[in-house]
Design a protein around this motif. Sequence first.
Motif, PDB file in Angstrom:
ATOM      1  N   VAL A 333     -13.658  -7.662  23.025  1.00 23.13           N
ATOM      2  CA  VAL A 333     -14.883  -8.382  22.654  1.00 23.13           C
ATOM      3  C   VAL A 333     -14.522  -9.270  21.471  1.00 23.13           C
ATOM      4  O   VAL A 333     -14.011  -8.786  20.454  1.00 23.13           O
ATOM      5  CB  VAL A 333     -16.023  -7.417  22.272  1.00 23.13           C
ATOM      6  CG1 VAL A 333     -17.245  -8.195  21.821  1.00 23.13           C
ATOM      7  CG2 VAL A 333     -16.382  -6.526  23.462  1.00 23.13           C
ATOM      8  N   ASN A 335     -15.278 -13.153  19.128  1.00 18.42           N
ATOM      9  CA  ASN A 335     -16.236 -14.171  18.696  1.00 18.42           C
ATOM     10  C   ASN A 335     -15.862 -15.513  19.308  1.00 18.42           C
ATOM     11  O   ASN A 335     -14.698 -15.903  19.312  1.00 18.42           O
ATOM     12  CB  ASN A 335     -16.238 -14.306  17.170  1.00 18.42           C
ATOM     13  CG  ASN A 335     -16.816 -13.087  16.496  1.00 18.42           C
ATOM     14  OD1 ASN A 335     -17.744 -12.469  17.001  1.00 18.42           O
ATOM     15  ND2 ASN A 335     -16.264 -12.730  15.344  1.00 18.42           N
ATOM     16  N   ASP A 339     -21.321 -17.036  19.212  1.00 16.61           N
ATOM     17  CA  ASP A 339     -21.558 -16.180  20.378  1.00 16.61           C
ATOM     18  C   ASP A 339     -20.576 -15.019  20.427  1.00 16.61           C
ATOM     19  O   ASP A 339     -19.502 -15.042  19.817  1.00 16.61           O
ATOM     20  CB  ASP A 339     -21.428 -17.001  21.673  1.00 16.61           C
ATOM     21  CG  ASP A 339     -22.446 -18.130  21.741  1.00 16.61           C
ATOM     22  OD1 ASP A 339     -23.609 -17.879  21.365  1.00 16.61           O
ATOM     23  OD2 ASP A 339     -22.071 -19.237  22.158  1.00 16.61           O
ATOM     24  N   THR A 340     -20.963 -13.985  21.193  1.00 18.67           N
ATOM     25  CA  THR A 340     -20.099 -12.836  21.451  1.00 18.67           C
ATOM     26  C   THR A 340     -19.587 -12.931  22.877  1.00 18.67           C
ATOM     27  O   THR A 340     -20.374 -13.059  23.816  1.00 18.67           O
ATOM     28  CB  THR A 340     -20.872 -11.522  21.257  1.00 18.67           C
ATOM     29  OG1 THR A 340     -21.318 -11.431  19.903  1.00 18.67           O
ATOM     30  CG2 THR A 340     -19.991 -10.325  21.577  1.00 18.67           C
ATOM     31  N   LEU A 371     -27.740  -5.125  28.225  1.00 18.06           N
ATOM     32  CA  LEU A 371     -27.341  -6.410  27.667  1.00 18.06           C
ATOM     33  C   LEU A 371     -27.620  -7.544  28.643  1.00 18.06           C
ATOM     34  O   LEU A 371     -27.435  -7.406  29.852  1.00 18.06           O
ATOM     35  CB  LEU A 371     -25.845  -6.397  27.341  1.00 18.06           C
ATOM     36  CG  LEU A 371     -25.449  -5.650  26.070  1.00 18.06           C
ATOM     37  CD1 LEU A 371     -23.951  -5.398  26.046  1.00 18.06           C
ATOM     38  CD2 LEU A 371     -25.864  -6.428  24.837  1.00 18.06           C
ATOM     39  N   LEU A 395     -22.417 -12.910  25.876  1.00 16.14           N
ATOM     40  CA  LEU A 395     -23.488 -11.927  25.814  1.00 16.14           C
ATOM     41  C   LEU A 395     -24.609 -12.415  24.909  1.00 16.14           C
ATOM     42  O   LEU A 395     -24.365 -13.057  23.881  1.00 16.14           O
ATOM     43  CB  LEU A 395     -22.940 -10.588  25.319  1.00 16.14           C
ATOM     44  CG  LEU A 395     -21.751 -10.034  26.120  1.00 16.14           C
ATOM     45  CD1 LEU A 395     -21.278  -8.713  25.528  1.00 16.14           C
ATOM     46  CD2 LEU A 395     -22.117  -9.859  27.591  1.00 16.14           C
ATOM     47  N   ASP A 397     -27.581 -11.821  22.319  1.00 15.50           N
ATOM     48  CA  ASP A 397     -28.029 -10.901  21.271  1.00 15.50           C
ATOM     49  C   ASP A 397     -29.489 -10.535  21.512  1.00 15.50           C
ATOM     50  O   ASP A 397     -30.265 -11.318  22.056  1.00 15.50           O
ATOM     51  CB  ASP A 397     -27.877 -11.564  19.902  1.00 15.50           C
ATOM     52  CG  ASP A 397     -27.734 -10.544  18.795  1.00 15.50           C
ATOM     53  OD1 ASP A 397     -27.959  -9.356  19.061  1.00 15.50           O
ATOM     54  OD2 ASP A 397     -27.397 -10.951  17.667  1.00 15.50           O
ATOM     55  N   PHE A 401     -30.204  -4.461  21.166  1.00 15.77           N
ATOM     56  CA  PHE A 401     -28.758  -4.292  21.078  1.00 15.77           C
ATOM     57  C   PHE A 401     -28.172  -5.459  20.285  1.00 15.77           C
ATOM     58  O   PHE A 401     -27.614  -6.397  20.858  1.00 15.77           O
ATOM     59  CB  PHE A 401     -28.141  -4.241  22.481  1.00 15.77           C
ATOM     60  CG  PHE A 401     -26.801  -3.550  22.518  1.00 15.77           C
ATOM     61  CD1 PHE A 401     -26.656  -2.306  23.103  1.00 15.77           C
ATOM     62  CD2 PHE A 401     -25.679  -4.136  21.948  1.00 15.77           C
ATOM     63  CE1 PHE A 401     -25.422  -1.671  23.140  1.00 15.77           C
ATOM     64  CE2 PHE A 401     -24.448  -3.510  21.974  1.00 15.77           C
ATOM     65  CZ  PHE A 401     -24.322  -2.271  22.571  1.00 15.77           C
ATOM     66  N   LEU A 403     -25.564  -7.611  18.372  1.00 17.72           N
ATOM     67  CA  LEU A 403     -24.126  -7.683  18.626  1.00 17.72           C
ATOM     68  C   LEU A 403     -23.302  -7.952  17.370  1.00 17.72           C
ATOM     69  O   LEU A 403     -22.081  -8.058  17.447  1.00 17.72           O
ATOM     70  CB  LEU A 403     -23.839  -8.782  19.658  1.00 17.72           C
ATOM     71  CG  LEU A 403     -24.485  -8.572  21.033  1.00 17.72           C
ATOM     72  CD1 LEU A 403     -24.261  -9.789  21.913  1.00 17.72           C
ATOM     73  CD2 LEU A 403     -23.924  -7.333  21.709  1.00 17.72           C
ATOM     74  N   ALA A 408     -21.310  -1.957  17.462  1.00 19.63           N
ATOM     75  CA  ALA A 408     -21.872  -2.405  18.741  1.00 19.63           C
ATOM     76  C   ALA A 408     -20.790  -2.950  19.657  1.00 19.63           C
ATOM     77  O   ALA A 408     -20.773  -2.681  20.862  1.00 19.63           O
ATOM     78  CB  ALA A 408     -22.938  -3.465  18.484  1.00 19.63           C
ATOM     79  N   ARG A 409     -19.872  -3.707  19.102  1.00 20.08           N
ATOM     80  CA  ARG A 409     -18.809  -4.294  19.924  1.00 20.08           C
ATOM     81  C   ARG A 409     -17.857  -3.222  20.441  1.00 20.08           C
ATOM     82  O   ARG A 409     -17.392  -3.286  21.579  1.00 20.08           O
ATOM     83  CB  ARG A 409     -18.065  -5.352  19.116  1.00 20.08           C
ATOM     84  CG  ARG A 409     -18.997  -6.489  18.714  1.00 20.08           C
ATOM     85  CD  ARG A 409     -18.293  -7.600  17.986  1.00 20.08           C
ATOM     86  NE  ARG A 409     -19.277  -8.637  17.635  1.00 20.08           N
ATOM     87  CZ  ARG A 409     -19.003  -9.912  17.509  1.00 20.08           C
ATOM     88  NH1 ARG A 409     -17.782 -10.346  17.707  1.00 20.08           N
ATOM     89  NH2 ARG A 409     -19.942 -10.768  17.190  1.00 20.08           N
ATOM     90  N   ILE A 412     -19.474  -1.616  23.397  1.00 26.85           N
ATOM     91  CA  ILE A 412     -19.361  -2.418  24.619  1.00 26.85           C
ATOM     92  C   ILE A 412     -17.983  -2.235  25.238  1.00 26.85           C
ATOM     93  O   ILE A 412     -17.850  -1.992  26.449  1.00 26.85           O
ATOM     94  CB  ILE A 412     -19.611  -3.908  24.304  1.00 26.85           C
ATOM     95  CG1 ILE A 412     -21.050  -4.120  23.852  1.00 26.85           C
ATOM     96  CG2 ILE A 412     -19.327  -4.765  25.543  1.00 26.85           C
ATOM     97  CD1 ILE A 412     -21.312  -5.508  23.308  1.00 26.85           C
TER      98      ILE A 412
END
Length: 423
Positions: A333, A335, A339-340, A371, A395, A397, A401, A403, A408-409, A412
Amino acid sequence: MGISCDDEDVVIIQQGKSPGDPTVVTVNCPDEPGLGCDLCRIVLQFGLCISKGDFTTDGRWCYIVLWVVPNESSMKVDWDSLKERLLSACPSSCFYKVYLNIQTSAPSPSPVYLLKFWCFDQRGSLHDVTKVLCELEILIQRVKVMPTPDGRVLDLFFITDCLDLLHTQERRDHICEHLMAALGEYCITCEVQLAGPEYESLQGNYSLPSAIAEELFSYLPTDDKASSKALSPSSATLKNTSIMVDNTLSPVHTLLKIQCVDQKGLFYDILRTSKDCNIQISYGRFSSTVKGIRNLELFIQHKDGKKILDPERQVALCSRLKEQMLHPLRVIVANKGPDTELLVANPVELSGKGRPLVFHDVTLALKKLGLSIFLAEIVRHATQDCQWEVYRFLLDDSREFPLGSTEARNKIEQRVRRTLMGW
């Protein structure tokens, strides 16, 4: 082993007598390089796990027995369709083709179609669509998922049909009916048409940012960092993974004794690696899982019929196999600006085929986490020694949940990994 032209004797499927009993799949047909890999790939594509296996070949004829069970989150299994697919992968058993060596032309690749699907945005809808396509034996070649500001989503699935029936209006209507039934009121329109130039534009390799590519694809079997990121249910994976090479038990074969943690697709990964390395497996036995550990015995030869005696070749083969047992898929996961981005990668067979059900399993994991997927696509990426299929998900946000946190990451990553490996 024998000679038969009766397809009914080539593939036999015997379902278990009691609930929970494995189904026994027996294949008795002429042999060809990579056949075991192709058969295990089909079994995996139908959402089945191989609980144990036994196979042997004399170079002309092979006899394979697989004990299979559905995955906990698998699709519905159409056993008749599975039999037809396995039959289609087997070389013809007719006498004149095998023993007179008459050459047959290779089947032409299935044409690619575009499934264009408009729906209202709904969490989990991408997985719902993917699940229907998998159950209908539709292979997903590429994906583009694009939301619009008005709350709608355009799904572009570039697909091929295992049944080779997409040229018929009946088959196209059948797919759309099932998709519309699965999404109900969230579905707006659905259509299937032959893919045009837009598919060709997606055929090239995708270039990942160098930092992301380094994290995603770098791997050393003895690297503690790689081991910690391995797709394993426990920290004992490296400890329980071993490959022993023995050239003393057979005058014509090299014995590989393998121990590793069990995982979904394990046999496919091992046979795919052997196929890509031009290794012929003359006899193999996959034992049942004991406390989450598998033991395998493979009697192998190089494609020239000789034992694997060269120490450098032994090391290279063992290293390649260990990589597939410790790290068969890559998950990170990252950046991407604000965004993620979730990235999942798997090696592509030399034949050009990617691993089955990856998109299905990743979207299932994201649906269970609640998600939303802002954008998704499947691309190809080439490294120095391999081509990869890369699944990219942006994904969304949410309050439920967020992110932004490392916790959290990590959650996932772990959920996606465990779903992919069947843990």
